[in-house]
Scaffold this motif. Structure first.
Motif, PDB file in Angstrom:
ATOM      1  N   ALA A  22       0.856  -1.184   0.000  1.00 22.43           N
ATOM      2  CA  ALA A  22       0.000   0.000   0.000  1.00 22.43           C
ATOM      3  C   ALA A  22       0.892   1.235   0.000  1.00 22.43           C
ATOM      4  O   ALA A  22       2.005   1.204   0.513  1.00 22.43           O
ATOM      5  CB  ALA A  22      -0.904   0.014   1.234  1.00 22.43           C
ATOM      6  N   SER A  23       0.388   2.297  -0.590  1.00 28.34           N
ATOM      7  CA  SER A  23       1.095   3.582  -0.539  1.00 28.34           C
ATOM      8  C   SER A  23       0.071   4.703  -0.590  1.00 28.34           C
ATOM      9  O   SER A  23      -1.058   4.503  -1.041  1.00 28.34           O
ATOM     10  CB  SER A  23       2.095   3.718  -1.695  1.00 28.34           C
ATOM     11  N   THR A  24       0.470   5.858  -0.096  1.00 25.66           N
ATOM     12  CA  THR A  24      -0.410   7.024  -0.110  1.00 25.66           C
ATOM     13  C   THR A  24       0.437   8.285  -0.146  1.00 25.66           C
ATOM     14  O   THR A  24       1.603   8.282   0.226  1.00 25.66           O
ATOM     15  CB  THR A  24      -1.341   7.062   1.118  1.00 25.66           C
ATOM     16  N   SER A  25      -0.170   9.347  -0.612  1.00 20.83           N
ATOM     17  CA  SER A  25       0.472  10.665  -0.563  1.00 20.83           C
ATOM     18  C   SER A  25      -0.548  11.720  -0.153  1.00 20.83           C
ATOM     19  O   SER A  25      -0.351  12.902  -0.379  1.00 20.83           O
ATOM     20  CB  SER A  25       1.086  11.018  -1.920  1.00 20.83           C
ATOM     21  N   SER A  26      -1.640  11.284   0.461  1.00 22.72           N
ATOM     22  CA  SER A  26      -2.687  12.233   0.858  1.00 22.72           C
ATOM     23  C   SER A  26      -3.235  11.874   2.229  1.00 22.72           C
ATOM     24  O   SER A  26      -2.967  10.802   2.764  1.00 22.72           O
ATOM     25  CB  SER A  26      -3.819  12.224  -0.166  1.00 22.72           C
ATOM     26  N   GLY A  27      -3.991  12.791   2.801  1.00 21.86           N
ATOM     27  CA  GLY A  27      -4.672  12.544   4.061  1.00 21.86           C
ATOM     28  C   GLY A  27      -3.998  13.101   5.296  1.00 21.86           C
ATOM     29  O   GLY A  27      -4.562  13.036   6.383  1.00 21.86           O
ATOM     30  N   LEU A  28      -2.787  13.668   5.169  1.00 23.54           N
ATOM     31  CA  LEU A  28      -2.115  14.254   6.327  1.00 23.54           C
ATOM     32  C   LEU A  28      -2.805  15.569   6.678  1.00 23.54           C
ATOM     33  O   LEU A  28      -3.051  16.404   5.809  1.00 23.54           O
ATOM     34  CB  LEU A  28      -0.636  14.514   6.017  1.00 23.54           C
ATOM     35  N   THR A  29      -3.136  15.751   7.965  1.00 26.73           N
ATOM     36  CA  THR A  29      -3.800  16.965   8.434  1.00 26.73           C
ATOM     37  C   THR A  29      -2.817  17.796   9.240  1.00 26.73           C
ATOM     38  O   THR A  29      -2.229  17.294  10.204  1.00 26.73           O
ATOM     39  CB  THR A  29      -5.009  16.618   9.321  1.00 26.73           C
ATOM     40  N   ALA A  30      -2.635  19.057   8.857  1.00 27.77           N
ATOM     41  CA  ALA A  30      -1.695  19.947   9.552  1.00 27.77           C
ATOM     42  C   ALA A  30      -2.260  20.417  10.881  1.00 27.77           C
ATOM     43  O   ALA A  30      -3.470  20.647  11.006  1.00 27.77           O
ATOM     44  CB  ALA A  30      -1.373  21.147   8.681  1.00 27.77           C
ATOM     45  N   GLY A  31      -1.367  20.565  11.871  1.00 29.59           N
ATOM     46  CA  GLY A  31      -1.741  21.150  13.146  1.00 29.59           C
ATOM     47  C   GLY A  31      -1.760  22.676  13.028  1.00 29.59           C
ATOM     48  O   GLY A  31      -1.354  23.247  12.012  1.00 29.59           O
ATOM     49  N   ALA A  32      -2.217  23.358  14.072  1.00 35.40           N
ATOM     50  CA  ALA A  32      -2.286  24.819  14.081  1.00 35.40           C
ATOM     51  C   ALA A  32      -0.888  25.399  13.874  1.00 35.40           C
ATOM     52  O   ALA A  32       0.068  24.998  14.532  1.00 35.40           O
ATOM     53  CB  ALA A  32      -2.873  25.315  15.398  1.00 35.40           C
ATOM     54  N   GLY A  33      -0.759  26.322  12.922  1.00 36.90           N
ATOM     55  CA  GLY A  33       0.521  26.966  12.653  1.00 36.90           C
ATOM     56  C   GLY A  33       1.381  26.216  11.654  1.00 36.90           C
ATOM     57  O   GLY A  33       2.515  26.616  11.402  1.00 36.90           O
ATOM     58  N   PHE A  34       0.877  25.136  11.079  1.00 31.67           N
ATOM     59  CA  PHE A  34       1.618  24.339  10.102  1.00 31.67           C
ATOM     60  C   PHE A  34       0.831  24.225   8.802  1.00 31.67           C
ATOM     61  O   PHE A  34      -0.394  24.280   8.809  1.00 31.67           O
ATOM     62  CB  PHE A  34       1.894  22.933  10.645  1.00 31.67           C
ATOM     63  N   THR A  35       1.542  24.040   7.706  1.00 32.23           N
ATOM     64  CA  THR A  35       0.945  23.804   6.390  1.00 32.23           C
ATOM     65  C   THR A  35       1.619  22.577   5.790  1.00 32.23           C
ATOM     66  O   THR A  35       2.847  22.474   5.802  1.00 32.23           O
ATOM     67  CB  THR A  35       1.176  25.012   5.454  1.00 32.23           C
ATOM     68  N   VAL A  36       0.806  21.656   5.258  1.00 32.37           N
ATOM     69  CA  VAL A  36       1.361  20.451   4.639  1.00 32.37           C
ATOM     70  C   VAL A  36       2.012  20.800   3.309  1.00 32.37           C
ATOM     71  O   VAL A  36       1.400  21.439   2.457  1.00 32.37           O
ATOM     72  CB  VAL A  36       0.269  19.381   4.409  1.00 32.37           C
ATOM     73  N   ILE A  37       3.269  20.400   3.140  1.00 26.58           N
ATOM     74  CA  ILE A  37       3.979  20.525   1.865  1.00 26.58           C
ATOM     75  C   ILE A  37       3.911  19.191   1.126  1.00 26.58           C
ATOM     76  O   ILE A  37       3.682  19.139  -0.071  1.00 26.58           O
ATOM     77  CB  ILE A  37       5.448  20.944   2.081  1.00 26.58           C
ATOM     78  N   GLY A  38       4.101  18.099   1.866  1.00 20.53           N
ATOM     79  CA  GLY A  38       4.040  16.783   1.253  1.00 20.53           C
ATOM     80  C   GLY A  38       3.924  15.694   2.291  1.00 20.53           C
ATOM     81  O   GLY A  38       4.218  15.884   3.467  1.00 20.53           O
ATOM     82  N   PHE A  39       3.464  14.541   1.844  1.00 20.25           N
ATOM     83  CA  PHE A  39       3.322  13.387   2.716  1.00 20.25           C
ATOM     84  C   PHE A  39       3.448  12.129   1.871  1.00 20.25           C
ATOM     85  O   PHE A  39       2.977  12.094   0.731  1.00 20.25           O
ATOM     86  CB  PHE A  39       1.962  13.398   3.419  1.00 20.25           C
ATOM     87  N   SER A  40       4.105  11.126   2.416  1.00 19.61           N
ATOM     88  CA  SER A  40       4.119   9.829   1.748  1.00 19.61           C
ATOM     89  C   SER A  40       4.105   8.734   2.799  1.00 19.61           C
ATOM     90  O   SER A  40       4.639   8.889   3.896  1.00 19.61           O
ATOM     91  CB  SER A  40       5.338   9.677   0.834  1.00 19.61           C
ATOM     92  N   GLY A  41       3.453   7.657   2.454  1.00 23.29           N
ATOM     93  CA  GLY A  41       3.407   6.487   3.304  1.00 23.29           C
ATOM     94  C   GLY A  41       3.520   5.247   2.441  1.00 23.29           C
ATOM     95  O   GLY A  41       2.982   5.207   1.331  1.00 23.29           O
ATOM     96  N   ARG A  42       4.249   4.242   2.946  1.00 20.16           N
ATOM     97  CA  ARG A  42       4.410   2.968   2.232  1.00 20.16           C
ATOM     98  C   ARG A  42       4.345   1.828   3.229  1.00 20.16           C
ATOM     99  O   ARG A  42       4.857   1.943   4.337  1.00 20.16           O
ATOM    100  CB  ARG A  42       5.762   2.904   1.515  1.00 20.16           C
ATOM    101  N   LYS A  43       3.741   0.736   2.784  1.00 21.81           N
ATOM    102  CA  LYS A  43       3.718  -0.493   3.575  1.00 21.81           C
ATOM    103  C   LYS A  43       4.343  -1.589   2.721  1.00 21.81           C
ATOM    104  O   LYS A  43       3.887  -1.840   1.600  1.00 21.81           O
ATOM    105  CB  LYS A  43       2.299  -0.874   3.963  1.00 21.81           C
ATOM    106  N   VAL A  44       5.397  -2.214   3.258  1.00 23.67           N
ATOM    107  CA  VAL A  44       6.109  -3.283   2.569  1.00 23.67           C
ATOM    108  C   VAL A  44       6.433  -4.370   3.591  1.00 23.67           C
ATOM    109  O   VAL A  44       7.064  -4.079   4.618  1.00 23.67           O
ATOM    110  CB  VAL A  44       7.418  -2.771   1.918  1.00 23.67           C
ATOM    111  N   SER A  45       6.011  -5.569   3.332  1.00 24.95           N
ATOM    112  CA  SER A  45       6.326  -6.730   4.183  1.00 24.95           C
ATOM    113  C   SER A  45       6.005  -6.495   5.659  1.00 24.95           C
ATOM    114  O   SER A  45       6.785  -6.856   6.541  1.00 24.95           O
ATOM    115  CB  SER A  45       7.795  -7.131   4.015  1.00 24.95           C
ATOM    116  N   GLY A  46       4.873  -5.864   5.949  1.00 24.24           N
ATOM    117  CA  GLY A  46       4.474  -5.631   7.331  1.00 24.24           C
ATOM    118  C   GLY A  46       5.187  -4.481   8.012  1.00 24.24           C
ATOM    119  O   GLY A  46       5.087  -4.320   9.219  1.00 24.24           O
ATOM    120  N   VAL A  47       5.909  -3.659   7.257  1.00 28.19           N
ATOM    121  CA  VAL A  47       6.601  -2.498   7.815  1.00 28.19           C
ATOM    122  C   VAL A  47       6.015  -1.233   7.193  1.00 28.19           C
ATOM    123  O   VAL A  47       5.881  -1.131   5.970  1.00 28.19           O
ATOM    124  CB  VAL A  47       8.123  -2.567   7.540  1.00 28.19           C
TER     125      VAL A  47
END
Length: 134
Positions: A22-47
């Motif tokens: 699985a992989s993703t590059s969306s869905g990260l929510t910024a906290g107060a005072g922050f702006t999302v520039i980018g996000f990535s997530g990957r799942k490989v072999s249970g990691v």
């Protein structure tokens, strides 16, 4: 991905099956005072690996005399991309770095830093954890 079953033989192909589950590059929510520039997530072999890249737009993160930030929420990871227990990792802005935690609810909290992080700095945090045994 290979699922291990009773009676299966170990082969090079099975041992080296590191397909991205699985992989993703969306869905990260910024906290107060922050702006999302980018996000990535990957799942490989249970990691699971997540990389959060945000810009700090607040008035300055100023640690106390011992470097503590009073758990400033930088962002929240999307559902399905959260660790099974609270983990510690590091963050940095290219000049300063420090410690942060990621909770099972997905909250990424900055905890300590060596000195002030000024407005306009880009902060990165990367974390890796074992997410399952599939």
């Amino acid at each position: 991905m290979t699922l291990w079953r009773a009676g299966m033989r170990i082969t090079a192909g099975r041992l080296n099956d590191h397909a991205v589950e699985a992989s993703t590059s969306s869905g990260l929510t910024a906290g107060a005072g922050f702006t999302v520039i980018g996000f990535s997530g990957r799942k490989v072999s249970g990691v699971t690996t997540v990389h959060c890249y945000l810009s700090y737009d607040g008035t300055g993160l100023n640690p106390d005399g011992s470097g503590n930030l009073a758990d400033v929420t930088m962002c929240t990871l999307p559902s399905g991309w959260r660790p099974p227990e609270t983990i510690n990792t590091t963050f940095g802005d290219g000049v300063q770095d420090g410690e942060c935690t990621i909770s099972p609810s997905g909250t990424v909290s900055l905890r300590s830093v060596f000195s002030n992080i000024e407005t306009g700095r880009n902060i990165r945090a990367t974390a890796v954890w074992i997410s399952g045994n599939s």
